[in-house]
Design a protein around this motif. Structure first.
Motif, PDB file in Angstrom:
ATOM      1  N   GLU A 172       0.819  -1.207   0.000  1.00  0.00           N
ATOM      2  CA  GLU A 172       0.000   0.000   0.000  1.00  0.00           C
ATOM      3  C   GLU A 172       0.861   1.270   0.000  1.00  0.00           C
ATOM      4  O   GLU A 172       0.481   2.289  -0.569  1.00  0.00           O
ATOM      5  N   LEU A 173       2.022   1.196   0.645  1.00  0.00           N
ATOM      6  CA  LEU A 173       2.822   2.407   0.851  1.00  0.00           C
ATOM      7  C   LEU A 173       3.889   2.625  -0.213  1.00  0.00           C
ATOM      8  O   LEU A 173       4.400   3.738  -0.377  1.00  0.00           O
ATOM      9  N   ARG A 174       4.240   1.580  -0.938  1.00  0.00           N
ATOM     10  CA  ARG A 174       5.334   1.700  -1.909  1.00  0.00           C
ATOM     11  C   ARG A 174       4.975   2.710  -2.997  1.00  0.00           C
ATOM     12  O   ARG A 174       3.870   2.680  -3.533  1.00  0.00           O
ATOM     13  N   ALA A 175       5.918   3.597  -3.284  1.00  0.00           N
ATOM     14  CA  ALA A 175       5.700   4.607  -4.330  1.00  0.00           C
ATOM     15  C   ALA A 175       6.961   4.685  -5.180  1.00  0.00           C
ATOM     16  O   ALA A 175       7.881   3.881  -5.013  1.00  0.00           O
ATOM     17  N   ASP A 176       7.023   5.653  -6.102  1.00  0.00           N
ATOM     18  CA  ASP A 176       8.238   5.779  -6.928  1.00  0.00           C
ATOM     19  C   ASP A 176       9.400   6.290  -6.091  1.00  0.00           C
ATOM     20  O   ASP A 176      10.540   5.896  -6.288  1.00  0.00           O
ATOM     21  N   PHE A 177       9.107   7.207  -5.193  1.00  0.00           N
ATOM     22  CA  PHE A 177      10.119   7.708  -4.256  1.00  0.00           C
ATOM     23  C   PHE A 177       9.393   8.390  -3.108  1.00  0.00           C
ATOM     24  O   PHE A 177       8.185   8.627  -3.190  1.00  0.00           O
ATOM     25  N   ALA A 178      10.136   8.666  -2.047  1.00  0.00           N
ATOM     26  CA  ALA A 178       9.543   9.328  -0.890  1.00  0.00           C
ATOM     27  C   ALA A 178      10.042  10.757  -0.784  1.00  0.00           C
ATOM     28  O   ALA A 178      11.146  11.081  -1.249  1.00  0.00           O
ATOM     29  N   MET A 179       9.229  11.604  -0.186  1.00  0.00           N
ATOM     30  CA  MET A 179       9.675  12.935   0.187  1.00  0.00           C
ATOM     31  C   MET A 179       9.512  13.042   1.699  1.00  0.00           C
ATOM     32  O   MET A 179       8.432  12.781   2.230  1.00  0.00           O
ATOM     33  N   VAL A 180      10.604  13.377   2.365  1.00  0.00           N
ATOM     34  CA  VAL A 180      10.623  13.396   3.826  1.00  0.00           C
ATOM     35  C   VAL A 180      10.837  14.827   4.274  1.00  0.00           C
ATOM     36  O   VAL A 180      11.848  15.448   3.926  1.00  0.00           O
ATOM     37  N   CYS A 181       9.874  15.350   5.025  1.00  0.00           N
ATOM     38  CA  CYS A 181       9.957  16.758   5.429  1.00  0.00           C
ATOM     39  C   CYS A 181      10.246  16.842   6.925  1.00  0.00           C
ATOM     40  O   CYS A 181       9.352  17.044   7.735  1.00  0.00           O
ATOM     41  N   ASP A 182      11.514  16.658   7.289  1.00  0.00           N
ATOM     42  CA  ASP A 182      11.898  16.720   8.709  1.00  0.00           C
ATOM     43  C   ASP A 182      13.315  17.274   8.832  1.00  0.00           C
ATOM     44  O   ASP A 182      14.012  16.984   9.789  1.00  0.00           O
ATOM     45  N   THR A 183      13.730  18.045   7.830  1.00  0.00           N
ATOM     46  CA  THR A 183      15.090  18.603   7.834  1.00  0.00           C
ATOM     47  C   THR A 183      15.024  20.120   7.661  1.00  0.00           C
ATOM     48  O   THR A 183      13.939  20.691   7.691  1.00  0.00           O
ATOM     49  N   GLY A 184      16.182  20.745   7.484  1.00  0.00           N
ATOM     50  CA  GLY A 184      16.199  22.197   7.492  1.00  0.00           C
ATOM     51  C   GLY A 184      16.778  22.828   6.239  1.00  0.00           C
ATOM     52  O   GLY A 184      17.255  22.162   5.323  1.00  0.00           O
ATOM     53  N   MET A 185      16.737  24.155   6.257  1.00  0.00           N
ATOM     54  CA  MET A 185      17.362  24.981   5.228  1.00  0.00           C
ATOM     55  C   MET A 185      18.850  25.106   5.561  1.00  0.00           C
ATOM     56  O   MET A 185      19.267  24.905   6.704  1.00  0.00           O
ATOM     57  N   TRP A 186      19.652  25.494   4.560  1.00  0.00           N
ATOM     58  CA  TRP A 186      21.059  25.801   4.866  1.00  0.00           C
ATOM     59  C   TRP A 186      21.143  27.084   5.686  1.00  0.00           C
ATOM     60  O   TRP A 186      21.789  27.145   6.707  1.00  0.00           O
TER      61      TRP A 186
END
Ligand SMILES: [Zn+2]
Length: 457
Positions: A172-186
């Motif tokens: 159900e969860l497999r996709a082409d790729f993941a996007m993970v939003c838990d990081t920061g800007m430089w």
């Protein structure tokens, strides 16, 4: 992408903030079981909100706190978006200048900020994506990509349910790729895509000598002292140049390429300010490497805690029976966590004198993550971010570990693109956490641009 979509995102900011504030008011502290009810309430809130945009969302109960899974069809690539709705505890409460669960907008010398626990980590971040989906849906009637969303409620408490959940729901969860939003800007003007994360091995060791604690008058001299033995063993983990001495430790550690070194040098990282911010002035790590290189591309061995004998008030001339330490290793490249753990145990056992035994306890492990930064989704995301922010996007490393990225690779066979809009001074996990209003607003606009580019590719 029509520019009107970005204008609509800006016009929707007051409503988007209202929604974020609602979510921030929910006290979803995952590590304390007294907050199980609010954790479920946060999951339910997200389910309802995602359903209102046209996702098919549901709360998925686990032995711990629930997951939220949502699906939406679309023409472009299939993207799995990950964020977490749980937050860190708020103690010490007296160091907060306002109620951590009563979010507010504050003016600061660096602009407006959203002040609340979870404002940055990770509720504000995950809502940038949700709001981008909402505005795309409202303005175009569709989403440019097929999207699956996974929101976790145990990220701040070791993610005990995550691996079993990913395995049980892999199809159900497999996709082409993941996007993970838990990081920061430089920095506040420069978006970043994080391409490497260090792995981690946690280990606890106990050295036992005599059967019982002894008196250092009665037995001092003849009897072995486990604290002395342990100190000697731990002191042997590094050589004079700061290199780790364990057998085979550097297997899988690739040299830093000239291209990577040039890219990192171009970031003009201020080592003096980095060290000065915490009262230091001298780079103490492995010789021959800059601070960024030490943090992003080199492995470490660190002693995190050491105890034994008498440490209370006053003085006691005890010769302890046992000595303990907690030791961790940050890994890079293809270093094998299991091999590092056994090399450490071999190092300890080889240095044990007669009458001493060592016992070990595992405290988790995971390999480093190295993401291929030459994929289409990386290039499209970097271009989209560069359109939105004053400076072009940079590829960075990360000294910490985000285990989800490794799990996505191992269990679902997917690479991740790590994009986030947090800043170093957001005080995540600390009192007075904040998220810049600009991070939130431009974060939403960034996702609109990223998803539009991915869909149009
Ligand atoms: Zn987080």
């Amino acid at each position: 992408m029509k520019p009107e979509i970005l204008e609509a995102a800006d016009a929707a900011m007051p409503a988007a903030l209202d929604r974020l504030f609602e979510l921030l008011r929910i006290q979803s502290i995952s590590t304390d079981s007294a907050f199980a009810e609010p954790c479920r309430a946060a999951a339910d809130w997200l389910v309802e909100d995602l359903n209102s945009i046209g996702f098919t969302a549901s709360r998925r109960d686990t032995p711990g706190h629930p997951m939220v899974v949502a699906h939406h069809d679309g023409p472009g690539p299939h993207v799995l978006f990950y964020g977490h709705y749980d937050v860190q505890p708020v103690d010490p409460l007296e160091l907060w200048n306002s109620d951590p669960f009563d979010p507010r907008l504050e003016d600061t010398p660096k602009g407006k900020v959203i002040r609340a626990r979870g404002a940055s980590d990770d509720k504000g971040q995950l809502m940038t994506f949700v709001e981008a989906c909402r505005v795309l849906k409202a303005e175009t009637g569709a989403l440019p990509c097929k999207i699956t969303i996974l929101f976790e409620g145990e990220e701040e408490s070791g993610s005990p349910s995550l691996t079993p959940f990913l395995k049980a729901n892999a199809d159900e969860l497999r996709a082409d790729f993941a996007m993970v939003c838990d990081t920061g800007m430089w920095d506040a003007d420069t978006p970043a895509i994080c391409t490497t994360l260090r792995g981690l091995v946690g280990e606890e060791v106990t050295i036992q000598g005599a059967d019982i604690d002894l008196h250092s008058g009665g037995y001092g001299g003849p009897a072995v002292n486990p604290l002395r033995v342990l100190s000697h063993i731990l002191a042997g983990l590094h050589d004079a140049d700061g290199r780790v001495t364990l057998d085979g430790f550097y297997d899988g550690v690739a040299p830093i390429s000239n291209a990577t070194r040039a890219q990192w040098d171009s970031l003009n990282f201020d080592e003096a300010a980095f060290l000065g911010a915490v009262g230091l002035s001298h780079l103490a790590g492995e010789q021959g490497f800059s601070a960024l290189e030490q943090n992003w591309a080199r492995p470490t061995a660190e002693i995190n805690g050491i105890w034994g004998g008498y440490t209370g008030k006053g003085f006691k001339t005890v010769l302890p029976a046992k000595a303990h330490a907690k030791v961790s290793f940050r890994l890079v490249g293809t270093q094998d966590p299991a091999k590092v753990r056994s090399a450490f145990r071999a190092h300890v056992n080889a240095m044990l004198p007669p009458d001493c035994t060592a016992t070990f306890e595992e405290h988790g492990s995971g390999p480093a993550t190295v993401l291929p930064s030459d994929s289409a989704e990386f290039a499209l995301s970097a271009a989209a971010l560069s359109d939105e922010w004053p400076n072009a996007a940079v590829f960075t490393g990360g000294g910490g570990s985000i285990p989800i990225v490794g799990h996505f690779k191992e269990i679902l066979g997917m690479n991740s693109v790590m994009i986030g809009f947090a800043l170093d001074d957001d005080a995540i996990h600390s009192p007075n956490e904040k998220y810049n209003l600009a991070s939130f607003q431009k974060g939403i606009r960034s996702w609109v641009r990223v998803l539009s580019r991915l869909g149009a590719a």
